[in-house]
Scaffold this active site. Structure first.
Site, PDB file in Angstrom:
ATOM      1  N   ASN A   1     -42.147 -25.151   8.345  1.00 40.18           N
ATOM      2  CA  ASN A   1     -41.579 -23.832   8.642  1.00 40.18           C
ATOM      3  C   ASN A   1     -40.237 -24.016   9.350  1.00 40.18           C
ATOM      4  O   ASN A   1     -40.188 -24.545  10.457  1.00 40.18           O
ATOM      5  CB  ASN A   1     -42.568 -23.065   9.534  1.00 40.18           C
ATOM      6  CG  ASN A   1     -42.122 -21.655   9.845  1.00 40.18           C
ATOM      7  OD1 ASN A   1     -40.977 -21.272   9.567  1.00 40.18           O
ATOM      8  ND2 ASN A   1     -43.008 -20.862  10.439  1.00 40.18           N
TER       9      ASN A   1
ATOM     10  N   HIS B   1     -41.260 -15.953   3.106  1.00 39.32           N
ATOM     11  CA  HIS B   1     -41.071 -16.848   4.251  1.00 39.32           C
ATOM     12  C   HIS B   1     -42.095 -17.980   4.158  1.00 39.32           C
ATOM     13  O   HIS B   1     -43.202 -17.796   3.650  1.00 39.32           O
ATOM     14  CB  HIS B   1     -41.251 -16.056   5.550  1.00 39.32           C
ATOM     15  CG  HIS B   1     -41.329 -16.930   6.753  1.00 39.32           C
ATOM     16  ND1 HIS B   1     -40.379 -17.876   7.025  1.00 39.32           N
ATOM     17  CD2 HIS B   1     -42.262 -17.015   7.740  1.00 39.32           C
ATOM     18  CE1 HIS B   1     -40.717 -18.511   8.136  1.00 39.32           C
ATOM     19  NE2 HIS B   1     -41.852 -18.006   8.578  1.00 39.32           N
TER      20      HIS B   1
ATOM     21  N   CYS C   1     -38.564 -15.664  12.237  1.00 38.95           N
ATOM     22  CA  CYS C   1     -38.815 -15.943  10.811  1.00 38.95           C
ATOM     23  C   CYS C   1     -38.317 -14.823   9.899  1.00 38.95           C
ATOM     24  O   CYS C   1     -38.228 -14.997   8.683  1.00 38.95           O
ATOM     25  CB  CYS C   1     -40.300 -16.167  10.573  1.00 38.95           C
ATOM     26  SG  CYS C   1     -40.933 -17.510  11.555  1.00 38.95           S
TER      27      CYS C   1
END
Ligand code: UT7
Length: 352
Positions: free
Chosen positions: A309, A279, A129
């Site tokens: 995500n 993020h 990430c």
């Protein structure tokens, strides 16, 4: 002074929208069944994560991560008005590579039609990430050093093929979506203190590695794939594992610290910065970071509700999404902070 400049941005998400209501009926082939396959529901997912829907590639066996990367890269090249032939370095962040090796960047290079005897450098980075900030830091260092002049930075993920569509894997399965985002990073000579890439800083703490991981194979074993992938009793190592609360806590703490540090190091304040692009792992994480880092809430941009995500893709995807919606404009200054498996994290400040 020589500064890196973002010349263009592009993103790509597949057409198939999977809502929270639908996901519980999907089997491992992503086919909607009559009977519920996973004990989960829209209310839980929305309340705990902010996610409403995510995108999946068609499950026809024809899609790999470099295909998503290709779409986003072409969009970024067109946005920058740069020909693929002019790219002298590719940096690709992913945790869902096409195959174990070679890296996905070389497949992308080939699909872009620029794989030649005189081909450009191709880097794969494995910072999950945090891939975008790590990749931007690398690109910026290469540009500053005079090593490369036009870098394609891509984050691309195909998650939907490696999730456990059963109650056993529900804590992770509902979070992730497929998607890609890309930027073309070039060079400029400027005296403007707010032009281009102003700041990058990446960090890691490997003591957190086993809080979020996907084994898939174990190189310490012979053979390294030691289970029957079709047997649910054996195949647990094929899927991501996460200690959610631990990751959540470290994410908030490190994202707050990284964001504050970025401002301290540059001497900038929220009056100077137009957007905070964190993020996209959990809306509650981002809300807590906004609160504890004292970020004006109206400056925080999220897309987790639409895409879930998408790990390395979230930052360029979010910027491109809100650019297309007319919110983010050329010249705007963005502070981006990321956190992911490793643990890895970091911040960057850059002009769109
Ligand atoms: O991108 C990389 C970084 N990743 C992250 O930052 C993710 C960080 N962690 C999180 O976002 C959260 O920890 C989760 C969203 C994964 C989980 O939320 P939580 O509030 O920490 O829930 P929990 O794990 O404590 O689980 C609470 C309950 C449990 O049931 P019991 O034991 O209380 O009966 C879980 O089994 O919720 C249950 N649960 C679910 N229920 C319905 C877990 N997943 C689900 C689900 N649907 N999908």
């Amino acid at each position: 002074m020589i500064r890196s400049k973002i010349l263009g941005i592009g993103s790509y998400v597949p057409d198939r929208v999977v809502t929270n209501d639908e996901i519980r009926f999907l089997n491992h082939n992503h086919v909607r069944c009559e009977e519920q396959q996973t004990e989960t529901n829209d209310e839980w997912i929305r309340a705990r994560t902010g996610i409403e829907e995510r995108r999946y590639v068609p499950n026809d066996g024809k899609w790999v991560t470099s295909d998503l990367a290709l779409h986003a890269s072409k969009a970024a090249l067109a946005d920058a008005d740069v020909a693929a032939e002019d790219i002298d370095c590719i940096i690709l962040g992913t945790l869902s590579p096409d195959i174990h090796f070679p890296g996905t960047a070389v497949f992308l290079q080939d699909k872009l039609g620029i794989a030649t005897e005189d081909g450009c450098a191709c880097y794969d980075i494995r910072q999950q990430c945090s891939g975008f900030v790590y990749g931007l830091e690398m690109a910026d260092a290469f540009i500053q050093a005079g090593k490369y002049e036009k870098i394609l930075l891509v984050g691309a993920e195909l998650h939907s093929h490696s999730l456990d569509f059963s109650t056993r894997g529900r804590d992770v399965m509902v979070l992730f979506g497929d998607g890609a985002g890309a930027m073309i990073i070039g060079k400029q000579d400027t005296e403007d203190p707010k032009a281009g890439v102003l700041y990058t800083h990446s960090q890691a703490n490997g003591a957190g590695a086993w809080n979020l991981y996907l084994k898939a194979f174990d190189i310490g074993k012979v053979p390294m794939v030691y289970y029957d992938g079709n047997d649910p009793e054996q195949n647990w190592d094929m899927y991501p594992h996460m200690k959610g609360k631990q990751v959540f806590m470290h994410a908030v703490r490190n994202m707050v610290a990284a964001t504050k540090r970025a401002l301290e190091k540059t001497g900038l304040t929220w009056d100077d910065i137009d957007w905070f692009v964190p993020h996209q792992a959990n809306l509650r994480i981002n809300e807590q970071v906004v609160k504890y880092a004292q970020i004006p809430p109206e400056k925080a941009l999220n897309t987790i509700m639409f895409y879930g995500n998408t790990t390395a893709a979230t930052v360029p995807l979010t910027i491109d999404h809100w650019r297309k919606e007319g919110k983010v404009k050329e010249g705007d200054l963005v502070l981006s902070t990321v956190f992911g498996a490793g643990f890895t994290w970091g911040s960057a400040i850059f002009q769109i």
